[in-house]
Enzyme design. Structure first.
Site, PDB file in Angstrom:
ATOM      1  N   CYS A  22       3.647   1.605 -12.017  1.00 35.23           N
ATOM      2  CA  CYS A  22       4.376   0.885 -10.940  1.00 35.23           C
ATOM      3  C   CYS A  22       3.503  -0.264 -10.490  1.00 35.23           C
ATOM      4  O   CYS A  22       2.461  -0.475 -11.083  1.00 35.23           O
ATOM      5  CB  CYS A  22       4.881   1.788  -9.822  1.00 35.23           C
ATOM      6  SG  CYS A  22       3.845   2.542  -8.885  1.00 35.23           S
ATOM      7  N   ASN A  25       1.075   1.570  -7.492  1.00 35.22           N
ATOM      8  CA  ASN A  25       0.644   2.914  -7.679  1.00 35.22           C
ATOM      9  C   ASN A  25       0.268   3.696  -6.581  1.00 35.22           C
ATOM     10  O   ASN A  25      -0.528   4.699  -6.300  1.00 35.22           O
ATOM     11  CB  ASN A  25      -0.793   3.115  -8.286  1.00 35.22           C
ATOM     12  CG  ASN A  25      -1.234   4.394  -9.082  1.00 35.22           C
ATOM     13  OD1 ASN A  25      -2.440   4.551  -9.393  1.00 35.22           O
ATOM     14  ND2 ASN A  25      -0.197   4.989  -9.374  1.00 35.22           N
ATOM     15  N   CYS A  27       3.578   4.488  -4.550  1.00 35.47           N
ATOM     16  CA  CYS A  27       5.040   4.823  -3.989  1.00 35.47           C
ATOM     17  C   CYS A  27       5.654   5.657  -5.240  1.00 35.47           C
ATOM     18  O   CYS A  27       5.675   6.713  -5.349  1.00 35.47           O
ATOM     19  CB  CYS A  27       5.974   3.665  -3.464  1.00 35.47           C
ATOM     20  SG  CYS A  27       5.186   2.999  -2.037  1.00 35.47           S
ATOM     21  N   ARG A  28       6.095   4.756  -6.075  1.00 34.31           N
ATOM     22  CA  ARG A  28       6.829   5.270  -7.413  1.00 34.31           C
ATOM     23  C   ARG A  28       6.028   6.191  -8.260  1.00 34.31           C
ATOM     24  O   ARG A  28       6.654   7.375  -8.820  1.00 34.31           O
ATOM     25  CB  ARG A  28       7.680   4.209  -8.088  1.00 34.31           C
ATOM     26  CG  ARG A  28       8.806   3.723  -7.118  1.00 34.31           C
ATOM     27  CD  ARG A  28       9.291   2.294  -7.398  1.00 34.31           C
ATOM     28  NE  ARG A  28       8.204   1.439  -7.560  1.00 34.31           N
ATOM     29  CZ  ARG A  28       8.282   0.276  -8.163  1.00 34.31           C
ATOM     30  NH1 ARG A  28       9.415  -0.231  -8.664  1.00 34.31           N
ATOM     31  NH2 ARG A  28       7.465  -0.847  -8.083  1.00 34.31           N
ATOM     32  N   SER A  29       5.045   5.397  -9.134  1.00 29.12           N
ATOM     33  CA  SER A  29       4.289   6.155 -10.195  1.00 29.12           C
ATOM     34  C   SER A  29       3.647   7.517  -9.519  1.00 29.12           C
ATOM     35  O   SER A  29       3.579   8.377 -10.300  1.00 29.12           O
ATOM     36  CB  SER A  29       3.567   5.397 -11.031  1.00 29.12           C
ATOM     37  OG  SER A  29       2.442   4.801 -10.005  1.00 29.12           O
ATOM     38  N   ASP A 140      11.815  -0.645  -6.263  1.00 29.03           N
ATOM     39  CA  ASP A 140      10.540  -0.803  -5.285  1.00 29.03           C
ATOM     40  C   ASP A 140      10.844  -0.450  -3.905  1.00 29.03           C
ATOM     41  O   ASP A 140      11.568  -1.218  -3.219  1.00 29.03           O
ATOM     42  CB  ASP A 140       9.905  -2.294  -5.475  1.00 29.03           C
ATOM     43  CG  ASP A 140       8.510  -2.318  -4.556  1.00 29.03           C
ATOM     44  OD1 ASP A 140       8.142  -1.460  -3.964  1.00 29.03           O
ATOM     45  OD2 ASP A 140       7.804  -3.151  -4.885  1.00 29.03           O
TER      46      ASP A 140
HETATM   47  P1  4NP Z   1       4.801   0.919  -5.794  1.00 25.44           P
HETATM   48  O1  4NP Z   1       5.298   0.320  -4.399  1.00 25.44           O
HETATM   49  O2  4NP Z   1       4.800   0.056  -6.957  1.00 25.44           O
HETATM   50  O3  4NP Z   1       6.065   1.877  -6.042  1.00 25.44           O
HETATM   51  O4  4NP Z   1       3.484   1.796  -5.311  1.00 25.44           O
HETATM   52  C1  4NP Z   1       4.577  -0.807  -4.030  1.00 25.44           C
HETATM   53  C2  4NP Z   1       3.356  -0.624  -3.126  1.00 25.44           C
HETATM   54  C3  4NP Z   1       2.624  -1.593  -2.607  1.00 25.44           C
HETATM   55  C4  4NP Z   1       3.037  -2.831  -2.960  1.00 25.44           C
HETATM   56  C5  4NP Z   1       4.071  -3.240  -3.702  1.00 25.44           C
HETATM   57  C6  4NP Z   1       4.845  -2.166  -4.003  1.00 25.44           C
HETATM   58  N1  4NP Z   1       2.273  -3.934  -2.573  1.00 25.44           N
HETATM   59  O5  4NP Z   1       2.784  -4.974  -2.592  1.00 25.44           O
HETATM   60  O6  4NP Z   1       1.138  -3.655  -1.784  1.00 25.44           O
END
Ligand code: 4NP
Length: 171
Positions: A22, A25, A27-29, A140
């Site tokens: 994702c 790294n 939240c989702r993955s 996201d």
């Molecule tokens: P993820 O979510 O891609 O599901 O881990 C996010 C976590 C952090 C950020 C964006 C999306 N960020 O911009 O820091």
């Protein structure tokens, strides 16, 4: 163990592997990794798989998953053990047969970074194989509220089950 002479030998089983990707790294993955590992444990086949996750961005390298992801996972008895790392286009393709992005921007970033297109895909693509109307992307949730994390959990759980079923169907 049965030793009947007419029984065919069990097919040789290579270790299977999947990398969930994702943006951050956290939240989702990591949730996809944790749920997939949980399904493997339930089926007693943990040792047959290599499973990991990583992020397109570098912002959270070394961090545990986001507390909102941990809370939703906890409610479903899923323990998340990963620490965030960034994609590694030089090393990952040799280690993982499937490299699955949570959304189409992740997939585009992986291709741009040089990952082999024939092993990169959308994680929810396996869900769509059974139901063409199924969602194709895990949104996201980072800037949203708790409901977004609950929705992500539902999508990731369904996607992980569809992926594992497909991987076990196709040796
Ligand atoms: P993820 O979510 O891609 O599901 O881990 C996010 C976590 C952090 C950020 C964006 C999306 N960020 O911009 O820091």
């Amino acid at each position: 163990m049965t030793t009947g002479r007419d029984e065919p030998a069990p097919p040789a089983r290579g270790r299977r592997s999947v990398l969930f990707v994702c943006l951050g790294n956290i939240c989702r993955s990591p949730l996809a990794q944790g749920i997939f590992e949980h399904l493997l444990e339930e089926r007693g086949i943990t040792g047959d798989f290599t499973v990991a996750s990583c992020g397109i961005g570098h912002w959270h390298i070394g961090s545990p998953p986001d507390p909102r992801t941990v809370a939703v996972a906890d409610q479903h008895g899923i323990r998340l053990r990963s620490r965030a790392r960034q994609i590694d286009a030089a090393g990952d393709p040799a280690r993982y047969e499937l490299i699955l992005g949570m959304d189409s921007r992740n997939v585009a970033s992986l291709i741009r970074a040089g990952y082999p297109a024939d092993r990169v895909g959308l994680f929810l693509g396996y869900l769509a194989a059974d139901d063409p109307a199924a969602p194709r992307e895990v949104p996201d949730p980072y800037d949203g509220d708790r409901d977004g994390f609950v929705r992500v959990h539902g999508l990731v759980r369904a996607g992980a089950e569809a992926l594992l079923d497909e991987m076990l169907r196709t040796p």
